[in-house]
Design a protein around this motif. Structure first.
Motif, mmCIF file in Angstrom:
data_model
loop_
_atom_site.group_PDB
_atom_site.id
_atom_site.type_symbol
_atom_site.label_atom_id
_atom_site.label_comp_id
_atom_site.label_asym_id
_atom_site.label_seq_id
_atom_site.Cartn_x
_atom_site.Cartn_y
_atom_site.Cartn_z
ATOM 1 N N CYS A 1 0.863 -1.179 0.000
ATOM 2 C CA CYS A 1 0.000 0.000 0.000
ATOM 3 C C CYS A 1 0.901 1.230 0.000
ATOM 4 O O CYS A 1 1.791 1.340 0.851
ATOM 5 C CB CYS A 1 -0.903 0.003 1.236
ATOM 6 N N TYR A 2 0.686 2.140 -0.920
ATOM 7 C CA TYR A 2 1.629 3.245 -1.073
ATOM 8 C C TYR A 2 0.915 4.572 -1.321
ATOM 9 O O TYR A 2 -0.181 4.622 -1.875
ATOM 10 C CB TYR A 2 2.619 2.959 -2.211
ATOM 11 N N SER A 3 1.581 5.620 -0.876
ATOM 12 C CA SER A 3 1.130 6.983 -1.156
ATOM 13 C C SER A 3 1.197 7.246 -2.661
ATOM 14 O O SER A 3 2.118 6.786 -3.332
ATOM 15 C CB SER A 3 2.036 7.967 -0.414
ATOM 16 N N PRO A 4 0.236 8.005 -3.217
ATOM 17 C CA PRO A 4 0.242 8.268 -4.654
ATOM 18 C C PRO A 4 1.264 9.305 -5.112
ATOM 19 O O PRO A 4 1.340 9.602 -6.315
ATOM 20 C CB PRO A 4 -1.183 8.752 -4.913
ATOM 21 N N PHE A 5 2.039 9.876 -4.188
ATOM 22 C CA PHE A 5 3.085 10.816 -4.590
ATOM 23 C C PHE A 5 4.088 10.107 -5.510
ATOM 24 O O PHE A 5 4.283 8.887 -5.412
ATOM 25 C CB PHE A 5 3.810 11.370 -3.365
ATOM 26 N N SER A 6 4.750 10.861 -6.368
ATOM 27 C CA SER A 6 5.696 10.268 -7.313
ATOM 28 C C SER A 6 6.819 9.523 -6.597
ATOM 29 O O SER A 6 7.198 8.411 -6.994
ATOM 30 C CB SER A 6 6.297 11.357 -8.213
ATOM 31 N N ARG A 7 7.353 10.109 -5.538
ATOM 32 C CA ARG A 7 8.503 9.494 -4.869
ATOM 33 C C ARG A 7 8.141 8.192 -4.158
ATOM 34 O O ARG A 7 8.973 7.288 -4.075
ATOM 35 C CB ARG A 7 9.150 10.489 -3.907
ATOM 36 N N THR A 8 6.923 8.084 -3.669
ATOM 37 C CA THR A 8 6.492 6.855 -3.013
ATOM 38 C C THR A 8 6.031 5.815 -4.033
ATOM 39 O O THR A 8 6.284 4.618 -3.866
ATOM 40 C CB THR A 8 5.364 7.151 -2.014
ATOM 41 N N THR A 9 5.362 6.262 -5.079
ATOM 42 C CA THR A 9 4.934 5.336 -6.137
ATOM 43 C C THR A 9 6.145 4.675 -6.778
ATOM 44 O O THR A 9 6.164 3.447 -6.991
ATOM 45 C CB THR A 9 4.113 6.088 -7.207
ATOM 46 N N GLU A 10 7.165 5.467 -7.071
ATOM 47 C CA GLU A 10 8.371 4.917 -7.687
ATOM 48 C C GLU A 10 9.084 3.960 -6.733
ATOM 49 O O GLU A 10 9.608 2.915 -7.153
ATOM 50 C CB GLU A 10 9.296 6.046 -8.128
ATOM 51 N N THR A 11 9.116 4.299 -5.449
ATOM 52 C CA THR A 11 9.726 3.414 -4.456
ATOM 53 C C THR A 11 8.986 2.079 -4.404
ATOM 54 O O THR A 11 9.596 1.007 -4.424
ATOM 55 C CB THR A 11 9.705 4.070 -3.061
ATOM 56 N N ALA A 12 7.660 2.141 -4.331
ATOM 57 C CA ALA A 12 6.851 0.918 -4.273
ATOM 58 C C ALA A 12 7.045 0.074 -5.528
ATOM 59 O O ALA A 12 7.115 -1.164 -5.460
ATOM 60 C CB ALA A 12 5.380 1.281 -4.090
ATOM 61 N N ARG A 13 7.151 0.730 -6.668
ATOM 62 C CA ARG A 13 7.325 -0.001 -7.929
ATOM 63 C C ARG A 13 8.646 -0.766 -7.938
ATOM 64 O O ARG A 13 8.708 -1.925 -8.377
ATOM 65 C CB ARG A 13 7.262 0.971 -9.115
ATOM 66 N N VAL A 14 9.706 -0.125 -7.460
ATOM 67 C CA VAL A 14 11.016 -0.788 -7.417
ATOM 68 C C VAL A 14 10.970 -1.990 -6.474
ATOM 69 O O VAL A 14 11.464 -3.078 -6.795
ATOM 70 C CB VAL A 14 12.113 0.200 -6.983
ATOM 71 N N VAL A 15 10.391 -1.802 -5.293
ATOM 72 C CA VAL A 15 10.306 -2.894 -4.316
ATOM 73 C C VAL A 15 9.487 -4.054 -4.892
ATOM 74 O O VAL A 15 9.881 -5.224 -4.765
ATOM 75 C CB VAL A 15 9.685 -2.406 -2.995
ATOM 76 N N ALA A 16 8.384 -3.734 -5.521
ATOM 77 C CA ALA A 16 7.557 -4.784 -6.124
ATOM 78 C C ALA A 16 8.349 -5.560 -7.170
ATOM 79 O O ALA A 16 8.249 -6.798 -7.255
ATOM 80 C CB ALA A 16 6.301 -4.171 -6.753
ATOM 81 N N GLY A 17 9.166 -4.844 -7.945
ATOM 82 C CA GLY A 17 9.988 -5.504 -8.950
ATOM 83 C C GLY A 17 10.993 -6.456 -8.332
ATOM 84 O O GLY A 17 11.205 -7.570 -8.835
ATOM 85 N N VAL A 18 11.614 -6.045 -7.233
ATOM 86 C CA VAL A 18 12.582 -6.899 -6.541
ATOM 87 C C VAL A 18 11.904 -8.161 -6.010
ATOM 88 O O VAL A 18 12.455 -9.266 -6.074
ATOM 89 C CB VAL A 18 13.254 -6.126 -5.383
ATOM 90 N N LEU A 19 10.697 -8.005 -5.495
ATOM 91 C CA LEU A 19 9.971 -9.130 -4.907
ATOM 92 C C LEU A 19 9.265 -9.997 -5.950
ATOM 93 O O LEU A 19 8.815 -11.108 -5.643
ATOM 94 C CB LEU A 19 8.931 -8.623 -3.907
ATOM 95 N N GLY A 20 9.148 -9.482 -7.159
ATOM 96 C CA GLY A 20 8.406 -10.206 -8.183
ATOM 97 C C GLY A 20 6.910 -10.106 -8.007
ATOM 98 O O GLY A 20 6.157 -10.979 -8.448
ATOM 99 N N VAL A 21 6.453 -9.022 -7.373
ATOM 100 C CA VAL A 21 5.025 -8.790 -7.173
ATOM 101 C C VAL A 21 4.533 -7.870 -8.295
ATOM 102 O O VAL A 21 5.065 -6.774 -8.472
ATOM 103 C CB VAL A 21 4.764 -8.119 -5.799
ATOM 104 N N PRO A 22 3.542 -8.282 -9.078
ATOM 105 C CA PRO A 22 3.058 -7.436 -10.190
ATOM 106 C C PRO A 22 2.541 -6.089 -9.668
ATOM 107 O O PRO A 22 1.578 -6.048 -8.905
ATOM 108 C CB PRO A 22 1.929 -8.262 -10.802
#
Length: 236
Positions: free
Chosen positions: A82-103
């Motif tokens: 669950c992430y804040s819609p701000f650009s800096r948090t969205t981008e952070t969440a996207r990177v973490v999801a990529g590392v974990l293999g979570v779509p």
């Protein structure tokens, strides 16, 4: 002795249905420029996303979370982000999801507007980070007092308590990662510390009952829960 009179035992701490981690976004362009970017309008602009160092911090946080999950025997497919819609948090969440293999575009990742940055008001927006000290001094004196046009600690605590309540109903047995910002995550941890001491604390925060002395005394100390950019922390 059973049935004897006396003080009743303290209430047990609240039981949550999920495990929770928090993550402050990686180092961002506003961090590097020393700017306060706290409005939803400005915070979602692409130019206020992660700095290159922040991308690396997010990747490192994802690796750390994957390691922790493995050590705990928690399957990665139980992760919800669950992430804040701000650009800096969205981008952070996207990177973490990529590392974990979570779509990232799937149901396991959700932008949650209540996790947005604390709005410091028009008199602070896009000004120097040095102005934070003025707000934090007010917070310590009275967490119900807001900067003009902005949010008080109690305002933020109320919406984050709501996020916790709704998330814990929505998911069950999940590993929930909350990706947000410095002040909101400090305040979130203050709320959790209060809940551990007093199970009715979440209800008090949600209702902003200032007459309860524990609420101001706990919320005013939120700075002691500060996180560095890109810092991951398990909270329960």
């Amino acid at each position: 002795m059973e049935g004897s009179s006396g003080d009743s035992p303290p209430a047990p701490p609240p039981a949550f249905r999920n495990r929770y981690w928090i993550l402050r976004h990686g180092r961002s362009v506003p961090n590097e420029r020393g700017l306060i970017v706290s409005s939803l309008e400005n915070g979602t602009k692409p130019e206020f996303g992660l700095a290159p160092e922040g991308v690396e911090q997010a990747r490192s946080a994802g690796e750390s979370l994957r390691k922790e999950l493995g050590e705990m025997g928690v399957p990665v497919d139980s992760v919800k982000i669950c992430y804040s819609p701000f650009s800096r948090t969205t981008e952070t969440a996207r990177v973490v999801a990529g590392v974990l293999g979570v779509p990232f575009e799937g149901p396991s990742c959700k932008a949650t507007v209540e996790l947005r940055e604390r709005y410091f008001g028009p008199s602070y927006e896009l000004l120097s980070h040095e102005k934070y000290a003025e707000v934090w001094a007010i917070d310590e004196a009275d967490p119900f007092l807001a900067p003009e046009g902005g949010e008080s600690v109690a305002d933020v605590a109320s919406r984050l308590a709501g996020v916790l309540s709704s998330t814990d109903v929505e998911f069950h047995g999940s590993a929930v990662l909350i990706v947000s910002h410095g002040d909101p995550l400090q305040i979130f941890q203050a709320v959790l510390s209060g809940a551990k001491e007093n199970p009715s604390f979440l209800d008090k925060v949600a209702g902003l009952k200032k007459e309860s002395l524990i609420v101001p005394s706990v919320l005013s100390q939120h700075r002691k829960f500060a996180l560095n950019t890109g810092e991951l922390r398990r909270v329960m």
